[in-house]
Motif scaffolding. Structure first.
Motif, PDB file in Angstrom:
ATOM      1  N   UNK A   1       0.832  -1.216   0.000  1.00  0.00           N
ATOM      2  CA  UNK A   1       0.000   0.000   0.000  1.00  0.00           C
ATOM      3  C   UNK A   1       0.861   1.259   0.000  1.00  0.00           C
ATOM      4  N   UNK A   2       0.493   2.190  -0.898  1.00  0.00           N
ATOM      5  CA  UNK A   2       1.205   3.472  -1.005  1.00  0.00           C
ATOM      6  C   UNK A   2       0.188   4.592  -0.806  1.00  0.00           C
ATOM      7  N   UNK A   3       0.640   5.675  -0.159  1.00  0.00           N
ATOM      8  CA  UNK A   3      -0.236   6.851  -0.012  1.00  0.00           C
ATOM      9  C   UNK A   3       0.406   8.021  -0.748  1.00  0.00           C
ATOM     10  N   UNK A   4      -0.394   8.725  -1.552  1.00  0.00           N
ATOM     11  CA  UNK A   4       0.100   9.932  -2.208  1.00  0.00           C
ATOM     12  C   UNK A   4      -1.063  10.905  -2.352  1.00  0.00           C
TER      13      UNK A   4
ATOM     14  N   UNK B   1      -5.178  13.525   7.533  1.00  0.00           N
ATOM     15  CA  UNK B   1      -5.733  12.668   6.474  1.00  0.00           C
ATOM     16  C   UNK B   1      -4.731  11.582   6.078  1.00  0.00           C
ATOM     17  N   UNK B   2      -3.455  11.946   6.120  1.00  0.00           N
ATOM     18  CA  UNK B   2      -2.409  10.955   5.816  1.00  0.00           C
ATOM     19  C   UNK B   2      -2.443   9.870   6.898  1.00  0.00           C
ATOM     20  N   UNK B   3      -2.533  10.339   8.150  1.00  0.00           N
ATOM     21  CA  UNK B   3      -2.544   9.412   9.284  1.00  0.00           C
ATOM     22  C   UNK B   3      -3.694   8.416   9.147  1.00  0.00           C
ATOM     23  N   UNK B   4      -4.874   8.965   8.782  1.00  0.00           N
ATOM     24  CA  UNK B   4      -6.066   8.115   8.659  1.00  0.00           C
ATOM     25  C   UNK B   4      -5.916   7.094   7.531  1.00  0.00           C
TER      26      UNK B   4
ATOM     27  N   UNK C   1       4.143  15.555   8.173  1.00  0.00           N
ATOM     28  CA  UNK C   1       3.793  14.287   7.517  1.00  0.00           C
ATOM     29  C   UNK C   1       4.931  13.282   7.734  1.00  0.00           C
ATOM     30  N   UNK C   2       6.167  13.786   7.660  1.00  0.00           N
ATOM     31  CA  UNK C   2       7.333  12.928   7.866  1.00  0.00           C
ATOM     32  C   UNK C   2       7.364  12.342   9.275  1.00  0.00           C
ATOM     33  N   UNK C   3       6.932  13.153  10.242  1.00  0.00           N
ATOM     34  CA  UNK C   3       6.919  12.680  11.636  1.00  0.00           C
ATOM     35  C   UNK C   3       5.923  11.519  11.778  1.00  0.00           C
ATOM     36  N   UNK C   4       4.789  11.669  11.137  1.00  0.00           N
ATOM     37  CA  UNK C   4       3.758  10.619  11.192  1.00  0.00           C
ATOM     38  C   UNK C   4       4.302   9.338  10.543  1.00  0.00           C
ATOM     39  N   UNK C   5       4.945   9.511   9.391  1.00  0.00           N
ATOM     40  CA  UNK C   5       5.482   8.345   8.668  1.00  0.00           C
ATOM     41  C   UNK C   5       6.530   7.637   9.526  1.00  0.00           C
ATOM     42  N   UNK C   6       7.408   8.440  10.139  1.00  0.00           N
ATOM     43  CA  UNK C   6       8.486   7.858  10.954  1.00  0.00           C
ATOM     44  C   UNK C   6       7.933   7.081  12.148  1.00  0.00           C
TER      45      UNK C   6
END
Ligand code: PLP
Length: 390
Positions: free
Chosen positions: A95-98, A135-138, A165-170
């Protein structure tokens, strides 16, 4: 840029190569022409040029030289980020998010990966083109392996909250890629502050030559090789190096490091003059993109009841070069996918005008443009059936 009669307002499409960059590249065509993979002194001279450039770029990004892979430009860096990360991490997830406002260099590989069985979530943006990190987090699932969100949009100039967004990804252990093609050399970009694992850039957007770029890859990131057939760039990207181009990229970033802040200040003044004056002089225009979180050099307006292409042709006849959005799609008459994604109706998305400023932009360029715009719009509206029907 010597032709004083012509006005260039399309720096986001490409920039002139700075004469200092050309001078730095010159020796690498004839004197230091060796293949950088060769052991002899010709090869080693060329290799030194490449490693100096790598050092300069790494220092600009606050990264390590070993984290830089030179590529043929932004498109390749974006393709590599999506395809080589997805393939290498397929065991971990699919799964990828963009977002819908990415450049086609991200959207097309995402579509290819979808055909190969990957799932892709396209997160929406606000009317100003901003992604909401929540929204990215969700959108994250247990199968998410990569998030890709551009640093700033090439059409509407909106700058995204990349660090957040980077913090959430990390936190979730997901790789984070950002296409920084429009920000590098224009605003500060530090890979650690932005919390990115992969970052794309392209020299011709910051006064370097065309056909050369780089991908920053954080140490430890699992990414496959992209081009096969040689061990250049640690095997990640085979093919004989474009030595002169890479040296040019290095020189260009060195100049930006010194000049970028002062240039941005001037461009913000010119940008804000355009943003203030265009609606004063032409009725029924709408500013696209975020009013403040935007690139120092970007202006994008929708001008109702006219077609962007006709406007560009008429401006070009007056010696003014502008754009409707992305140079890469300007040969098609389709409205911009970015403007549609931020919710503009088709007919308004068709009438967009992007003006982008740069190192050689002058106050007189902006004044000339503002002088001519109302008469061009008036002429086109006079011919527009939509304008008469309103
Ligand atoms: N990404 C963005 C945001 C761009 O604006 C561009 C070029 O317009 C690219 C990628 C592609 O870069 P290149 O022309 O170096 O392939």
């Amino acid at each position: 840029m010597e032709d004083t009669k012509k006005i260039y307002l399309d720096y986001a499409a490409t920039t002139p190569t700075d004469p200092e960059v050309i001078a730095a590249m010159q020796p690498y065509f004839f004197d230091s022409f060796g293949n950088p993979s060769s052991i002899h002194s010709f090869g080693q001279d060329a290799k030194k040029g490449i490693e100096d450039a790598r050092q300069k770029l790494a220092s600009f990004l606050g990264a390590k030289p070993a984290e830089i892979v030179f590529t043929s430009g932004g498109t390749e860096s974006d393709n590599m980020s999506l395809i080589a990360v997805a393939h290498e991490n397929a065991q971990k997830g699919n799964h990828i998010i963009t977002t819908r406002i990415e450049h086609h260099a991200v959207l097309e590989p995402a579509r290819l990966l979808q055909k190969q069985g990957m799932k892709v979530t396209y997160v929406k943006t606000s009317k100003e083109g901003l992604v909401d990190p929540s929204d990215i987090k969700k959108a994250i699932t247990a199968k998410t392996i990569l998030i890709s969100v551009m640093h700033a949009n090439n059409e509407i100039g909106t700058i995204q909250p990349i660090a957040e967004i980077g913090r959430i990804a990390r936190e979730k252990g997901i790789y984070f890629h950002s296409d920084a093609v429009q920000t590098i050399g224009h605003i500060p970009v530090k890979t650690d502050e932005l919390n990115v694992d992969l970052l794309s850039l392209s020299a011709h957007k910051f006064y370097g030559p065309k056909g050369v770029g780089a991908l920053y890859i954080r140490k430890g990131t699992r990414i496959g090789n992209y081009l096969y057939g040689g061990d250049q760039e640690n095997g990640r990207r085979a093919s004989t190096h474009n030595t002169a181009g890479i040296v040019g990229l290095g020189k260009a970033i060195e100049l930006c490091e010194k000049q970028m802040d002062a240039e941005a200040k001037l461009q913000i003044q010119l940008r804000d003059t355009l943003i203030r004056e265009i609606p004063e002089r032409v009725q029924e225009v709408v500013l696209n993109g975020h009013p403040t979180q935007r690139l120092p050099n970007n202006v994008n307006f929708s001008i109702r009841y006219i077609e962007g292409e006709s406007l560009l042709l008429n401006l070009d006849m007056l010696g003014i070069a502008a754009s409707t959005g992305s140079a890469c799609t300007s040969t098609s008459l389709e409205p911009s996918h970015v403007l549609l994604a931020i919710g503009l109706p088709h007919e308004i998305a068709h009438g967009s005008l992007r003006l982008t400023l740069g190192r050689w932009s002058k106050k007189s360029d902006v004044e000339q443009f503002l002088h001519y715009l109302p008469e061009v719009v008036e002429k086109l509206r006079a011919m527009s059936p939509l304008y008469h029907k309103k």
